[in-house]
Design a protein around this motif. Sequence first.
Motif, PDB file in Angstrom:
ATOM      1  N   PHE A   1       5.446  17.236 -31.264  1.00 25.99           N
ATOM      2  CA  PHE A   1       5.602  17.660 -29.870  1.00 25.99           C
ATOM      3  C   PHE A   1       4.833  16.755 -28.908  1.00 25.99           C
ATOM      4  CE2 PHE A   1       5.003  20.500 -26.212  1.00 25.99           C
ATOM      5  CZ  PHE A   1       6.291  20.973 -26.045  1.00 25.99           C
ATOM      6  N   TYR A   2       3.617  16.335 -29.293  1.00 29.83           N
ATOM      7  CA  TYR A   2       2.739  15.625 -28.375  1.00 29.83           C
ATOM      8  C   TYR A   2       2.495  14.152 -28.710  1.00 29.83           C
ATOM      9  CZ  TYR A   2       1.096  20.097 -26.369  1.00 29.83           C
ATOM     10  OH  TYR A   2       0.989  21.312 -25.745  1.00 29.83           O
ATOM     11  N   GLY A   3       2.885  13.727 -29.898  1.00 33.25           N
ATOM     12  CA  GLY A   3       2.492  12.403 -30.384  1.00 33.25           C
ATOM     13  C   GLY A   3       2.783  11.258 -29.425  1.00 33.25           C
TER      14      GLY A   3
ATOM     15  N   ARG B   1       3.299  11.294 -26.186  1.00 28.91           N
ATOM     16  CA  ARG B   1       2.527  11.394 -24.939  1.00 28.91           C
ATOM     17  C   ARG B   1       1.089  10.930 -25.148  1.00 28.91           C
ATOM     18  NH1 ARG B   1       2.298  16.964 -22.309  1.00 28.91           N
ATOM     19  NH2 ARG B   1       0.933  15.794 -20.900  1.00 28.91           N
ATOM     20  N   ILE B   2       0.499  11.308 -26.263  1.00 27.96           N
ATOM     21  CA  ILE B   2      -0.878  10.906 -26.525  1.00 27.96           C
ATOM     22  C   ILE B   2      -0.976   9.397 -26.672  1.00 27.96           C
ATOM     23  CG2 ILE B   2      -2.743  10.996 -28.233  1.00 27.96           C
ATOM     24  CD1 ILE B   2      -2.022  13.907 -28.711  1.00 27.96           C
ATOM     25  N   THR B   3      -0.060   8.819 -27.421  1.00 30.59           N
ATOM     26  CA  THR B   3      -0.064   7.364 -27.604  1.00 30.59           C
ATOM     27  C   THR B   3       0.142   6.647 -26.286  1.00 30.59           C
ATOM     28  OG1 THR B   3       0.770   7.607 -29.861  1.00 30.59           O
ATOM     29  CG2 THR B   3       1.034   5.460 -28.816  1.00 30.59           C
ATOM     30  N   ALA B   4       1.079   7.147 -25.469  1.00 30.67           N
ATOM     31  CA  ALA B   4       1.348   6.521 -24.169  1.00 30.67           C
ATOM     32  C   ALA B   4       0.137   6.609 -23.253  1.00 30.67           C
ATOM     33  CB  ALA B   4       2.560   7.187 -23.519  1.00 30.67           C
ATOM     34  N   LEU B   5      -0.534   7.769 -23.245  1.00 31.86           N
ATOM     35  CA  LEU B   5      -1.706   7.929 -22.385  1.00 31.86           C
ATOM     36  C   LEU B   5      -2.842   7.019 -22.846  1.00 31.86           C
ATOM     37  CD1 LEU B   5      -3.150   9.361 -20.053  1.00 31.86           C
ATOM     38  CD2 LEU B   5      -3.864  11.129 -21.688  1.00 31.86           C
ATOM     39  N   SER B   6      -3.086   6.946 -24.149  1.00 37.57           N
ATOM     40  CA  SER B   6      -4.153   6.090 -24.671  1.00 37.57           C
ATOM     41  C   SER B   6      -3.896   4.634 -24.310  1.00 37.57           C
ATOM     42  CB  SER B   6      -4.271   6.250 -26.189  1.00 37.57           C
ATOM     43  OG  SER B   6      -4.698   7.537 -26.538  1.00 37.57           O
ATOM     44  N   ASN B   7      -2.654   4.180 -24.485  1.00 41.15           N
ATOM     45  CA  ASN B   7      -2.319   2.797 -24.135  1.00 41.15           C
ATOM     46  C   ASN B   7      -2.490   2.544 -22.642  1.00 41.15           C
ATOM     47  OD1 ASN B   7      -1.691   2.276 -26.804  1.00 41.15           O
ATOM     48  ND2 ASN B   7       0.503   2.636 -26.543  1.00 41.15           N
TER      49      ASN B   7
ATOM     50  N   LEU C   1      -2.484  11.268 -10.303  1.00 42.39           N
ATOM     51  CA  LEU C   1      -2.992  10.764 -11.574  1.00 42.39           C
ATOM     52  C   LEU C   1      -2.228   9.550 -12.081  1.00 42.39           C
ATOM     53  CD1 LEU C   1      -3.652  14.105 -13.523  1.00 42.39           C
ATOM     54  CD2 LEU C   1      -5.352  12.573 -12.536  1.00 42.39           C
ATOM     55  N   LYS C   2      -0.925   9.559 -11.884  1.00 44.50           N
ATOM     56  CA  LYS C   2      -0.063   8.470 -12.327  1.00 44.50           C
ATOM     57  C   LYS C   2      -0.085   8.278 -13.844  1.00 44.50           C
ATOM     58  CE  LYS C   2      -0.425   5.810  -8.017  1.00 44.50           C
ATOM     59  NZ  LYS C   2      -0.828   4.512  -7.403  1.00 44.50           N
ATOM     60  N   PHE C   3      -0.310   9.372 -14.578  1.00 51.23           N
ATOM     61  CA  PHE C   3      -0.316   9.293 -16.035  1.00 51.23           C
ATOM     62  C   PHE C   3       1.114   9.204 -16.548  1.00 51.23           C
ATOM     63  CE2 PHE C   3      -4.575  11.709 -16.825  1.00 51.23           C
ATOM     64  CZ  PHE C   3      -5.258  10.602 -16.362  1.00 51.23           C
ATOM     65  N   PRO C   4       1.329   8.501 -17.649  1.00 45.24           N
ATOM     66  CA  PRO C   4       2.690   8.443 -18.233  1.00 45.24           C
ATOM     67  C   PRO C   4       3.090   9.810 -18.760  1.00 45.24           C
ATOM     68  CG  PRO C   4       1.088   7.455 -19.724  1.00 45.24           C
ATOM     69  CD  PRO C   4       0.353   7.722 -18.442  1.00 45.24           C
ATOM     70  N   GLU C   5       4.359  10.091 -18.706  1.00 40.87           N
ATOM     71  CA  GLU C   5       4.885  11.375 -19.201  1.00 40.87           C
ATOM     72  C   GLU C   5       5.135  11.305 -20.706  1.00 40.87           C
ATOM     73  OE1 GLU C   5       5.438  14.365 -17.622  1.00 40.87           O
ATOM     74  OE2 GLU C   5       4.234  13.427 -16.060  1.00 40.87           O
TER      75      GLU C   5
END
Length: 302
Positions: free
Chosen positions: A220-222, A224-230, A298-302
Amino acid sequence: MRVVAITGCDSGLGWAIAARSAREGLVTVAGMYNGVDTKAADGLRKLSAHPYSLDVTNPESVACFRDYVKCLLNDNPNYKLHAIVNNAGVMTIGDYEWQTPAMIESSINVNLLGTMRVTTAFLPDLRKSALESTGPSKPRIINVASHCGLQPLPGFGAYSASKAGVLALTKALRMEHRRHGLSAVAFVPGGFFTSSNIIARQGAHGNAMLEHFNEEQKSFYGKRITALSNYLQSATRHNAGYDSLKDENIIETFVKALMDDNPKDLYKVESWRYMFYYNLFKLPLPEAALSWLVKTFLKFPE
């Protein structure tokens, strides 16, 4: 001579305000989580500051830090305790469900309980200093807070909770000790990610989040977490130098909190962007509109 004790001085904001305090001629004791055999500590020594090992999560370490300051005061009768500055802090970015118990507990243990431990250790001496003070400048507790404590944001749940707690503690301390001439001040420095190592371990935290998940959560989250970390790793400066914070507005605002004779309850650094969005967040907007504003800010990736 006025003595100032500051926590979290290894880099970023902590190092910058310790250096500025020393340059202002205050006897500055700089708490260093990474110890005193570092380039950051050497840089502060060159400014006549006193680096001292400090882990705000360890009561014994906090007691030793206080004892060192007390020895300075006892050995130099012309020294007076002027301020403690609770700056030590950690931040992990990510939805609350993503964060491991260790990440959540670290935010509270360092940011809030660490502030409480150091304040508890120094309060009797600060109160005594305030009662004995004959000059115009009040002794004070300065707690470094955050805009996230004033306005919680998604991805900053544990961090926002810890900093909201710091703000509440500061207000209570200010009311409790006003009669003693001791002031409590909140300092909100604004954003300085690119000049700090506060999220230097965000990539490792992202990996730990994924490892902690069950299979449903990973699915479900994988992404998004990878995109946010990058995104965070690319948007911030890697291994920022200990002396990389050069924002004069932040430093000068801190100097006011440290040196004003009658300090205000809150000193806040707010760029035009922060001012614009945070004022909009206060409006009674429909939840959908507020959600859109937060995402835009915030401009965080979705």
